[in-house]
Design a protein around this motif. Sequence first.
Motif, PDB file in Angstrom:
ATOM      1  N   UNK A 191       0.822  -1.208   0.000  1.00 19.76           N
ATOM      2  CA  UNK A 191       0.000   0.000   0.000  1.00 19.76           C
ATOM      3  C   UNK A 191       0.856   1.258   0.000  1.00 19.76           C
ATOM      4  N   UNK A 192       1.839   1.301   0.907  1.00 15.85           N
ATOM      5  CA  UNK A 192       2.677   2.488   1.047  1.00 15.85           C
ATOM      6  C   UNK A 192       4.029   2.101   1.632  1.00 15.85           C
ATOM      7  N   UNK A 193       5.055   2.856   1.258  1.00 13.77           N
ATOM      8  CA  UNK A 193       6.372   2.729   1.866  1.00 13.77           C
ATOM      9  C   UNK A 193       6.792   4.123   2.309  1.00 13.77           C
ATOM     10  N   UNK A 194       7.170   4.273   3.578  1.00 12.90           N
ATOM     11  CA  UNK A 194       7.634   5.561   4.074  1.00 12.90           C
ATOM     12  C   UNK A 194       8.999   5.390   4.720  1.00 12.90           C
ATOM     13  N   UNK A 195       9.622   6.516   5.065  1.00 10.06           N
ATOM     14  CA  UNK A 195      10.951   6.484   5.663  1.00 10.06           C
ATOM     15  C   UNK A 195      10.917   7.175   7.022  1.00 10.06           C
ATOM     16  N   UNK A 196      11.767   6.692   7.925  1.00  7.21           N
ATOM     17  CA  UNK A 196      11.825   7.238   9.281  1.00  7.21           C
ATOM     18  C   UNK A 196      13.268   7.455   9.720  1.00  7.21           C
ATOM     19  N   UNK A 197      13.410   8.252  10.774  1.00  9.83           N
ATOM     20  CA  UNK A 197      14.698   8.454  11.427  1.00  9.83           C
ATOM     21  C   UNK A 197      14.601   7.818  12.808  1.00  9.83           C
ATOM     22  N   UNK A 198      15.433   6.850  13.072  1.00  8.34           N
ATOM     23  CA  UNK A 198      15.305   6.093  14.320  1.00  8.34           C
ATOM     24  C   UNK A 198      15.616   6.939  15.551  1.00  8.34           C
ATOM     25  N   UNK A 199      16.584   7.867  15.448  1.00  6.23           N
ATOM     26  CA  UNK A 199      16.948   8.699  16.608  1.00  6.23           C
ATOM     27  C   UNK A 199      16.425  10.120  16.434  1.00  6.23           C
ATOM     28  N   UNK A 200      15.181  10.239  16.008  1.00  6.27           N
ATOM     29  CA  UNK A 200      14.588  11.555  15.744  1.00  6.27           C
ATOM     30  C   UNK A 200      14.590  12.443  16.989  1.00  6.27           C
ATOM     31  N   UNK A 201      14.348  11.884  18.167  1.00  6.49           N
ATOM     32  CA  UNK A 201      14.304  12.673  19.394  1.00  6.49           C
ATOM     33  C   UNK A 201      15.639  13.358  19.662  1.00  6.49           C
ATOM     34  N   UNK A 202      16.735  12.661  19.371  1.00  8.36           N
ATOM     35  CA  UNK A 202      18.056  13.248  19.568  1.00  8.36           C
ATOM     36  C   UNK A 202      18.249  14.459  18.675  1.00  8.36           C
ATOM     37  N   UNK A 203      17.801  14.350  17.425  1.00 10.62           N
ATOM     38  CA  UNK A 203      17.913  15.468  16.499  1.00 10.62           C
ATOM     39  C   UNK A 203      17.067  16.648  16.975  1.00 10.62           C
ATOM     40  N   UNK A 204      15.872  16.361  17.485  1.00  9.86           N
ATOM     41  CA  UNK A 204      15.001  17.438  17.942  1.00  9.86           C
ATOM     42  C   UNK A 204      15.558  18.148  19.175  1.00  9.86           C
ATOM     43  N   UNK A 205      16.249  17.416  20.030  1.00 10.75           N
ATOM     44  CA  UNK A 205      16.866  18.051  21.196  1.00 10.75           C
ATOM     45  C   UNK A 205      17.912  19.073  20.766  1.00 10.75           C
ATOM     46  N   UNK A 206      18.711  18.698  19.764  1.00 10.34           N
ATOM     47  CA  UNK A 206      19.716  19.623  19.247  1.00 10.34           C
ATOM     48  C   UNK A 206      19.054  20.798  18.528  1.00 10.34           C
ATOM     49  N   UNK A 207      17.981  20.528  17.787  1.00 11.32           N
ATOM     50  CA  UNK A 207      17.271  21.595  17.085  1.00 11.32           C
ATOM     51  C   UNK A 207      16.654  22.592  18.059  1.00 11.32           C
ATOM     52  N   UNK A 208      16.141  22.087  19.170  1.00 12.07           N
ATOM     53  CA  UNK A 208      15.510  22.964  20.160  1.00 12.07           C
ATOM     54  C   UNK A 208      16.528  23.955  20.729  1.00 12.07           C
ATOM     55  N   UNK A 209      17.729  23.464  21.000  1.00 14.94           N
ATOM     56  CA  UNK A 209      18.763  24.347  21.527  1.00 14.94           C
ATOM     57  C   UNK A 209      19.152  25.391  20.481  1.00 14.94           C
ATOM     58  N   UNK A 210      19.262  24.976  19.219  1.00 11.51           N
ATOM     59  CA  UNK A 210      19.592  25.918  18.146  1.00 11.51           C
ATOM     60  C   UNK A 210      18.492  26.962  17.982  1.00 11.51           C
ATOM     61  N   UNK A 211      17.242  26.536  18.124  1.00 12.47           N
ATOM     62  CA  UNK A 211      16.112  27.466  17.989  1.00 12.47           C
ATOM     63  C   UNK A 211      16.132  28.496  19.108  1.00 12.47           C
ATOM     64  N   UNK A 212      16.474  28.063  20.320  1.00 11.36           N
ATOM     65  CA  UNK A 212      16.554  28.989  21.453  1.00 11.36           C
ATOM     66  C   UNK A 212      17.658  30.020  21.239  1.00 11.36           C
ATOM     67  N   UNK A 213      18.807  29.561  20.763  1.00 11.43           N
ATOM     68  CA  UNK A 213      19.912  30.474  20.499  1.00 11.43           C
ATOM     69  C   UNK A 213      19.558  31.436  19.369  1.00 11.43           C
ATOM     70  N   UNK A 214      18.820  30.915  18.366  1.00 12.56           N
ATOM     71  CA  UNK A 214      18.397  31.771  17.253  1.00 12.56           C
ATOM     72  C   UNK A 214      17.427  32.839  17.743  1.00 12.56           C
ATOM     73  N   UNK A 215      16.557  32.469  18.687  1.00 16.38           N
ATOM     74  CA  UNK A 215      15.606  33.439  19.248  1.00 16.38           C
ATOM     75  C   UNK A 215      16.352  34.546  19.990  1.00 16.38           C
ATOM     76  N   UNK A 216      17.338  34.168  20.780  1.00 13.08           N
ATOM     77  CA  UNK A 216      18.104  35.173  21.521  1.00 13.08           C
ATOM     78  C   UNK A 216      18.851  36.096  20.555  1.00 13.08           C
ATOM     79  N   UNK A 217      19.467  35.520  19.530  1.00 12.86           N
ATOM     80  CA  UNK A 217      20.214  36.329  18.562  1.00 12.86           C
ATOM     81  C   UNK A 217      19.292  37.305  17.836  1.00 12.86           C
TER      82      UNK A 217
END
Length: 238
Positions: free
Chosen positions: A139-165
Amino acid sequence: MKKSLLVILTWLLLFSGARAAELSQPHISVYGEAEEKVAPDRIVWYLNVTNKGTSLKEVASRHTEIVGSILDLLKASGISKENIQTSHMQFGENWNYRNSSRVKEGYFAATDIMFKLAKMDQYENLWMKFSGYDELSINTVTYEISDEKTHYQALRQKALLAAREKAERMAGALNAEIGEPLVIEEDTPSGVYQTAKPAVMAFNERTAQSAGQAAVAPGQITLQDRIKVIFRLIPAAQ
């Protein structure tokens, strides 16, 4: 019940009042955003098994045999049971329209199978083995990232720094400075997933012959995070 509602309403009023008082001082509100493109490392398959026949007992028996064979194949390929799921199992009468009339043509049985494949190099091998089942379709084939939470943790910190800047640049343009953060709110967009859908759902001999020429091209998944931050604004005179 009334007492509980009164407590909740009182808490909400106190919270709203505290927040309103907190933001009564000069402040600056900004959004910090971060984005990352990541190559997926897992393929998620959504299969369907449907077979038909004139006898419900024979259809059900054959269906159990097919599904069991596919599940054994997946387990033999090293896919753990935690990454295999069957759902929407059903059987019933098979009705079709012929000459503007609804006609019963025996019975059917159907089951959906979902599994996650971590080894990309097994794609072609499974594809070829699936081609041996006439009753099986993808029916369908999709793709995933197994350690997505780890990537989001790093993104959150970058977003906070971007907000301050961003806040510092905006305040600087007004000869002001930013103070401590007063409010931090997360506003996370959903991950953008690329989906591949086979043009032909049912396998046939031609599909099997050409499968070796098909390559897995998962591309990249775009992960995004956005944070709203309100900083205290310090006028230049202070």
